[in-house]
Design an enzyme around this catalytic site. Sequence first.
Site, PDB file in Angstrom:
ATOM      1  N   TYR A 279       0.906  -0.949  -0.075  1.00 16.57           N
ATOM      2  CA  TYR A 279       0.197   0.184  -0.395  1.00 16.57           C
ATOM      3  C   TYR A 279       0.753   1.203   0.241  1.00 16.57           C
ATOM      4  O   TYR A 279       1.933   1.322   1.162  1.00 16.57           O
ATOM      5  CB  TYR A 279      -0.615  -0.118   1.481  1.00 16.57           C
ATOM      6  CG  TYR A 279      -1.793   1.368   1.080  1.00 16.57           C
ATOM      7  CD1 TYR A 279      -2.903   0.900   0.733  1.00 16.57           C
ATOM      8  CD2 TYR A 279      -1.444   2.190   2.316  1.00 16.57           C
ATOM      9  CE1 TYR A 279      -3.876   2.081   0.981  1.00 16.57           C
ATOM     10  CE2 TYR A 279      -2.564   2.733   2.793  1.00 16.57           C
ATOM     11  CZ  TYR A 279      -2.970   3.201   1.737  1.00 16.57           C
ATOM     12  OH  TYR A 279      -3.980   4.544   1.593  1.00 16.57           O
TER      13      TYR A 279
ATOM     14  N   ASP B 248       9.692   2.915  -0.963  1.00 17.56           N
ATOM     15  CA  ASP B 248       8.339   3.166  -0.292  1.00 17.56           C
ATOM     16  C   ASP B 248       8.743   2.997   1.622  1.00 17.56           C
ATOM     17  O   ASP B 248       8.414   1.920   1.787  1.00 17.56           O
ATOM     18  CB  ASP B 248       6.637   3.212  -0.540  1.00 17.56           C
ATOM     19  CG  ASP B 248       5.583   2.957   0.156  1.00 17.56           C
ATOM     20  OD1 ASP B 248       6.230   3.318   1.492  1.00 17.56           O
ATOM     21  OD2 ASP B 248       4.460   3.379   0.050  1.00 17.56           O
TER      22      ASP B 248
ATOM     23  N   LYS C  29       5.140  10.153   7.988  1.00 20.92           N
ATOM     24  CA  LYS C  29       4.481  10.735   9.146  1.00 20.92           C
ATOM     25  C   LYS C  29       6.640  10.491  10.957  1.00 20.92           C
ATOM     26  O   LYS C  29       6.669  11.065  11.471  1.00 20.92           O
ATOM     27  CB  LYS C  29       3.596  10.127  10.130  1.00 20.92           C
ATOM     28  CG  LYS C  29       3.217   8.547   9.751  1.00 20.92           C
ATOM     29  CD  LYS C  29       1.387   8.472   9.413  1.00 20.92           C
ATOM     30  CE  LYS C  29       1.833   6.392   9.564  1.00 20.92           C
ATOM     31  NZ  LYS C  29       1.103   6.767   8.618  1.00 20.92           N
TER      32      LYS C  29
END
Length: 436
Positions: free
Chosen positions: A151, A245, A273
Amino acid sequence: MKDKKARFETKKSEALMARAVGLMPGGVNSPVRAFRSVGGTPLFIAEGKGSRVVDADNNIYIDYLGSWGPLILGHSPAVVRAALRRQIERGTSFGAPTENEVVLAEMIIDAVPSIEKVRLVNSGTEATMSAVRLARAFTGRNKIVKFDGCYHGHVDSLLVKAGSGVATLGLPDSPGVASDCVHTLSIPYNDEDALIKVFELHKSEIAAVIVEPIPGNMGAVLPARGFLEQLRKITKKHETLLIFDEVISGFRISRGGAQERFKVKPDLTCLGKVVGGGLPIGAYGGRKEIMKMVAPEGPVYQAGTLSGNPVAVTAGIAALKAIAKPDVYGVLEEKTALLVDGLRKAASAAGVEVVINSIGSMFTVFFTSSPVKDFQSAKTSDTARYANFFHALLEKGVYFPPSQFETCFVSLAHTKSDISTTLKAARTAFNMIAGH
Ligand code: HOZ
């Protein structure tokens, strides 16, 4: 954090959810937190400190969700609070450069082996979206290869056979993104043959291969020996960019992320984050030669008023400084090993078949007997069992992710006593599942 009552009651969360469903789709602002795949009412969290969160009904939980990964220091660490207080006195957004952006960029470049130049954005989704655009511009090609169950945020072109909420809700590829999807090829993770084949078929059309080097959105899955190296080799051969990622694995698996641990350097890296100490931020970066194509240095446009926002940047600097101390990763791994070992023993004592994938301070309990190495095998897990396990833990004050296809995170704030309380709860949960 005040003394909280021990009884497990969720009336306030239920009342809040009843209000929320009329106001927001599914009552939430991000799908997985709606508890759809585990059932029941989502807990509305009122407070987080260290290893604990407290819900609206004053129930306390040992938290292994950790805001989906970035809270390596635990909730609301003193160093981050102090830095935030100082920044808030000075202003919260300027839409102009600040010294702290330079400091955070230096810290990221210093830590992540492949990043020579970086651009700060507002989320992991924005980072992957921008990295894909840049890869297409740099190579002059269109197609993107991704892996089933990985994802990369809700970017149109990457919402194909995606993990996380898409997997949790069992959705086919999202409607509304059809025209972009034709450029996305999704193949099984850890499958070298599929990788070779996709390059045989589309070699000179592939702009980039994007991958979570340690997938965390189909549950935690480990790269097979040599897989990341093979990815690097084949992408180099075909002059395709390799994008890691590392929104989850960056600064979590080691300071330099999965690329440092596995010694494989991608062309571009996406972070999230974690570089804001858990506040909303993202970043993408890589080789200078590629990054110089980003505006205003080059023609690839990407911008944002809140990019490099002083609040998130300040929190990020404080958090990254704190985790740069020696032995942080050793301590995290020791705690995680203790917990995972205890979970395996508890499951086996109860006669419940589980596969627990674990690396660094990430782990997932799958209710299956076969090794979990890709999305197909992750889906062999008995998700109804996971739901029962999740709720049994919750009642004992332990908060795991409300979906089989997510990862648990251990923080520096988790204590040995937290771990033994968790294991006690897990023994009860496994026995309940086994029908003892
Ligand atoms: N996609 C996130 C986890 N990998 C979930 C975000 C959220 O629901 O807060």
